[in-house]
Design a protein around this motif. Structure first.
Motif, PDB file in Angstrom:
ATOM      1  N   TYR A   1       2.268   8.025  -2.316  1.00  0.00           N
ATOM      2  CA  TYR A   1       3.274   6.995  -2.337  1.00  0.00           C
ATOM      3  C   TYR A   1       2.751   5.710  -2.385  1.00  0.00           C
ATOM      4  O   TYR A   1       3.153   4.461  -3.411  1.00  0.00           O
ATOM      5  CB  TYR A   1       4.742   7.062  -2.278  1.00  0.00           C
ATOM      6  N   MET A   2       2.364   5.488  -1.518  1.00  0.00           N
ATOM      7  CA  MET A   2       2.334   4.407  -0.688  1.00  0.00           C
ATOM      8  C   MET A   2       0.841   4.098  -2.534  1.00  0.00           C
ATOM      9  O   MET A   2       1.014   2.867  -3.074  1.00  0.00           O
ATOM     10  CB  MET A   2       0.940   4.201   0.235  1.00  0.00           C
ATOM     11  N   LEU A   3      -0.009   4.748  -2.544  1.00  0.00           N
ATOM     12  CA  LEU A   3      -0.938   3.760  -4.120  1.00  0.00           C
ATOM     13  C   LEU A   3      -0.432   4.399  -5.494  1.00  0.00           C
ATOM     14  O   LEU A   3      -0.885   3.285  -5.808  1.00  0.00           O
ATOM     15  CB  LEU A   3      -2.233   5.831  -3.685  1.00  0.00           C
ATOM     16  N   THR A   4       0.816   4.796  -5.298  1.00  0.00           N
ATOM     17  CA  THR A   4       1.227   5.417  -5.867  1.00  0.00           C
ATOM     18  C   THR A   4       2.201   3.600  -6.548  1.00  0.00           C
ATOM     19  O   THR A   4       1.224   2.978  -7.488  1.00  0.00           O
ATOM     20  CB  THR A   4       2.477   5.502  -6.675  1.00  0.00           C
ATOM     21  N   ARG A   5       2.420   2.927  -5.687  1.00  0.00           N
ATOM     22  CA  ARG A   5       3.833   1.584  -5.301  1.00  0.00           C
ATOM     23  C   ARG A   5       2.005   0.099  -5.559  1.00  0.00           C
ATOM     24  O   ARG A   5       2.475  -0.223  -6.322  1.00  0.00           O
ATOM     25  CB  ARG A   5       4.727   1.518  -4.061  1.00  0.00           C
TER      26      ARG A   5
ATOM     27  N   GLU B   1      -0.891   0.498  -7.213  1.00  0.00           N
ATOM     28  CA  GLU B   1      -0.811   0.706  -8.638  1.00  0.00           C
ATOM     29  C   GLU B   1       0.115  -0.108  -9.947  1.00  0.00           C
ATOM     30  O   GLU B   1      -0.465  -0.566 -10.429  1.00  0.00           O
ATOM     31  CB  GLU B   1      -1.412   1.874  -9.037  1.00  0.00           C
ATOM     32  N   GLU B   2       1.375  -0.112  -8.850  1.00  0.00           N
ATOM     33  CA  GLU B   2       2.101  -0.852  -9.380  1.00  0.00           C
ATOM     34  C   GLU B   2       1.988  -2.499  -8.992  1.00  0.00           C
ATOM     35  O   GLU B   2       3.296  -3.431  -9.503  1.00  0.00           O
ATOM     36  CB  GLU B   2       3.412   0.030  -9.865  1.00  0.00           C
ATOM     37  N   GLY B   3       1.114  -3.189  -8.308  1.00  0.00           N
ATOM     38  CA  GLY B   3       0.909  -4.702  -7.589  1.00  0.00           C
ATOM     39  C   GLY B   3       1.885  -4.633  -6.633  1.00  0.00           C
ATOM     40  O   GLY B   3       0.944  -5.625  -5.753  1.00  0.00           O
ATOM     41  N   LEU B   4       1.982  -3.730  -5.494  1.00  0.00           N
ATOM     42  CA  LEU B   4       2.622  -3.593  -4.120  1.00  0.00           C
ATOM     43  C   LEU B   4       0.816  -3.981  -3.609  1.00  0.00           C
ATOM     44  O   LEU B   4       0.199  -3.311  -3.283  1.00  0.00           O
ATOM     45  CB  LEU B   4       3.550  -3.021  -4.113  1.00  0.00           C
ATOM     46  N   GLU B   5       0.889  -5.229  -2.320  1.00  0.00           N
ATOM     47  CA  GLU B   5      -0.144  -4.584  -1.197  1.00  0.00           C
ATOM     48  C   GLU B   5       0.144  -4.192  -0.251  1.00  0.00           C
ATOM     49  O   GLU B   5       1.343  -3.388  -0.382  1.00  0.00           O
ATOM     50  CB  GLU B   5       0.108  -6.656  -0.558  1.00  0.00           C
TER      51      GLU B   5
ATOM     52  N   ASP C   1       3.228  -3.602   1.777  1.00  0.00           N
ATOM     53  CA  ASP C   1       4.522  -3.576   1.763  1.00  0.00           C
ATOM     54  C   ASP C   1       4.496  -2.498   1.030  1.00  0.00           C
ATOM     55  O   ASP C   1       6.229  -1.608   1.376  1.00  0.00           O
ATOM     56  CB  ASP C   1       4.356  -4.894   0.275  1.00  0.00           C
ATOM     57  N   ALA C   2       4.185  -1.537   0.392  1.00  0.00           N
ATOM     58  CA  ALA C   2       3.471  -0.246  -0.232  1.00  0.00           C
ATOM     59  C   ALA C   2       4.073   0.951   1.332  1.00  0.00           C
ATOM     60  O   ALA C   2       4.806   1.268   1.100  1.00  0.00           O
ATOM     61  CB  ALA C   2       2.858   0.830  -0.636  1.00  0.00           C
ATOM     62  N   LEU C   3       3.554   0.709   2.496  1.00  0.00           N
ATOM     63  CA  LEU C   3       3.669   0.921   3.270  1.00  0.00           C
ATOM     64  C   LEU C   3       5.251   0.959   4.618  1.00  0.00           C
ATOM     65  O   LEU C   3       6.193   1.832   4.472  1.00  0.00           O
ATOM     66  CB  LEU C   3       2.771   1.041   5.118  1.00  0.00           C
ATOM     67  N   GLY C   4       5.656  -0.581   3.976  1.00  0.00           N
ATOM     68  CA  GLY C   4       6.799  -0.671   4.465  1.00  0.00           C
ATOM     69  C   GLY C   4       7.934   0.229   4.225  1.00  0.00           C
ATOM     70  O   GLY C   4       9.253   0.799   4.208  1.00  0.00           O
ATOM     71  N   GLU C   5       7.945   0.849   2.177  1.00  0.00           N
ATOM     72  CA  GLU C   5       8.338   1.079   1.509  1.00  0.00           C
ATOM     73  C   GLU C   5       8.796   1.652   1.537  1.00  0.00           C
ATOM     74  O   GLU C   5       9.760   3.133   2.168  1.00  0.00           O
ATOM     75  CB  GLU C   5       8.087   0.951   0.448  1.00  0.00           C
ATOM     76  N   ALA C   6       7.571   2.608   1.906  1.00  0.00           N
ATOM     77  CA  ALA C   6       7.419   4.387   2.312  1.00  0.00           C
ATOM     78  C   ALA C   6       8.258   4.340   3.929  1.00  0.00           C
ATOM     79  O   ALA C   6       8.697   5.775   3.786  1.00  0.00           O
ATOM     80  CB  ALA C   6       6.090   5.031   2.942  1.00  0.00           C
ATOM     81  N   GLN C   7       7.803   3.696   4.210  1.00  0.00           N
ATOM     82  CA  GLN C   7       8.682   4.062   5.990  1.00  0.00           C
ATOM     83  C   GLN C   7      10.509   4.093   6.139  1.00  0.00           C
ATOM     84  O   GLN C   7      11.554   4.690   5.961  1.00  0.00           O
ATOM     85  CB  GLN C   7       8.443   3.231   6.631  1.00  0.00           C
ATOM     86  N   GLN C   8      10.910   3.172   4.887  1.00  0.00           N
ATOM     87  CA  GLN C   8      12.245   2.698   4.564  1.00  0.00           C
ATOM     88  C   GLN C   8      12.753   3.918   3.357  1.00  0.00           C
ATOM     89  O   GLN C   8      13.649   4.355   4.450  1.00  0.00           O
ATOM     90  CB  GLN C   8      11.998   1.455   4.088  1.00  0.00           C
TER      91      GLN C   8
ATOM     92  N   LEU D   1      -8.237   0.818   1.403  1.00  0.00           N
ATOM     93  CA  LEU D   1      -7.723   0.683  -0.014  1.00  0.00           C
ATOM     94  C   LEU D   1      -7.308  -0.421   0.149  1.00  0.00           C
ATOM     95  O   LEU D   1      -5.825  -0.614   0.602  1.00  0.00           O
ATOM     96  CB  LEU D   1      -7.604   1.716  -0.414  1.00  0.00           C
ATOM     97  N   THR D   2      -6.957  -1.961  -0.858  1.00  0.00           N
ATOM     98  CA  THR D   2      -6.812  -2.468  -0.903  1.00  0.00           C
ATOM     99  C   THR D   2      -6.263  -2.416  -2.739  1.00  0.00           C
ATOM    100  O   THR D   2      -6.475  -1.657  -3.135  1.00  0.00           O
ATOM    101  CB  THR D   2      -7.313  -3.959  -1.306  1.00  0.00           C
TER     102      THR D   2
END
Ligand code: HSE
Length: 350
Positions: free
Chosen positions: A187-191, A193-197, A200-207, A253-254
């Protein structure tokens, strides 16, 4: 009749009870599976046992309304307060569904499985500890008493990744298994790719509830490491240990790395792999730039996927959910159905 004791009554245990309540009649009619939950034992939600089968609607109402099974109504033969070991050893359950809260070392789950096999009972678990760390001992203990060790839910939840490799593809020689076995990181790597740092991607996955409370289990690859060890032992029959799996996570990975890969026609994925080459076994978990043409490259979001490299069939890929209460409850049901089929035919491949 199949009598089930649920060891652990958290989200997955409750979802399993809900599936049986909702689908019990169909299972009886369509496949002759008369499954009753006779006991529940949970350190936080209490314990109740009724030999003829608990009323699942009353049971779930107690937990929903009071947070415990203590308010389960009085009835013929109702026994309260048995701890997990007493529930495994002393009740008339023939199948133990082990979904207890477990610690990184695999206990108390491994001990519960051991006690169940010592009592000649089948075990179904979705906990990775017994399947990854206790596999050799527990599968031998199950075999010794003619019991079933059901672990489908430990890898890709109810998506039948273990069954595919062990049963559906039986007859092939499988030289490699590779997969996206962790939903959080995918999920994080996909997000990203869509422009999230990364953060932020980790925060979303946690949420969204994908990530573990301590995200190291996901982002440092421990979760995928457990799963590849399970696959190696169960499907390939090789005695792989956790420490033999070379492990790297996705922390380095950034967003820029991920975007650059996409521009070059590939996708960063956290891949878990095990390869068998003669007597040599190599296993790893780590980020890999997967070319777009590879079936795993297009697996996005929290989905998981697995590719078996087979000699007769070539690559076979399965994509599906990797987590979730209902999805894991389905894995438990799938193992229960296999126990029933095995009892009817006397044999099973998985
Ligand atoms: N946190 C895990 C994942 C849950 O993201 O895939 C399933 O093991």
């Amino acid at each position: 009749m199949r009598r089930i004791a649920l060891i652990g009554f958290g989200g997955v245990g409750q979802a399993f009870a809900a599936v049986l309540a909702e689908r019990g009649e169909d299972l009886r009619r369509e496949m002759g599976l008369d499954a009753r939950i006779v006991a529940v034992s949970d350190p936080f939600k209490g314990a109740v046992y009724q030999e003829g089968g608990l009323d699942l609607r009353a049971l779930s109402a107690c937990v929903r309304e009071k947070g415990s099974v203590d308010a389960y109504p009085e009835g013929p033969g109702v026994v309260r307060g048995l701890d997990s070991i007493a529930t495994i050893q002393e009740t008339a359950a023939d199948t133990i569904v082990e979904v207890s809260p477990t610690l990184p070392g695999g206990e108390p789950s491994i001990g519960y499985c051991r006690a169940a096999f010592a009592s000649g009972k089948h075990v179904i678990t979705s906990n990775k500890g017994p399947a990854a760390l206790g596999y050799a001992e527990l599968s031998a203990a199950a075999k010794a008493v003619g019991a079933y060790f059901g672990i489908e839910g430990t890898v890709m939840s109810g998506t039948p990744s273990l069954w595919l490799g062990k049963a559906a593809l039986a007859g092939n020689r499988i030289s490699e298994i590779r997969g996206i076995l962790n939903g959080t990181t995918n999920y994080m790597l996909t997000r990203m790719e869509e422009g999230l740092e990364y953060d932020d991607a980790l925060g979303e996955a946690q949420q969204l509830g994908y990530a573990e409370a301590e995200p190291s289990s996901d982002v440092d690859g421990h979760d995928a490491q457990f799963k590849i060890v399970i696959l190696a032992q169960h499907v390939l029959g090789v005695p792989l240990r956790l420490e033999q799996v070379q492990r790297t996570g996705i922390r380095d990975l950034t967003r820029k790395d991920v975007e650059a890969a996409v521009r070059a026609g590939s996708h960063w994925k956290l891949l878990a792999r095990v390869e068998v080459d003669g007597s040599e076994v190599r296993a790893s978990v780590g980020p890999v730039r997967v070319p777009s043409a590879d079936a795993l490259a297009s697996v996005r979001g929290a989905l998981n996927a697995i590719t078996y490299q087979c000699d007769l069939m070539g690559p076979v890929t399965l994509v599906g959910a990797g987590a979730g209460r209902q999805e894991t409850a389905f894995a438990l049901l799938a193992d229960l159905i296999r126990i029933e089929q095995r009892a009817a035919t006397g044999r099973s491949l998985a």
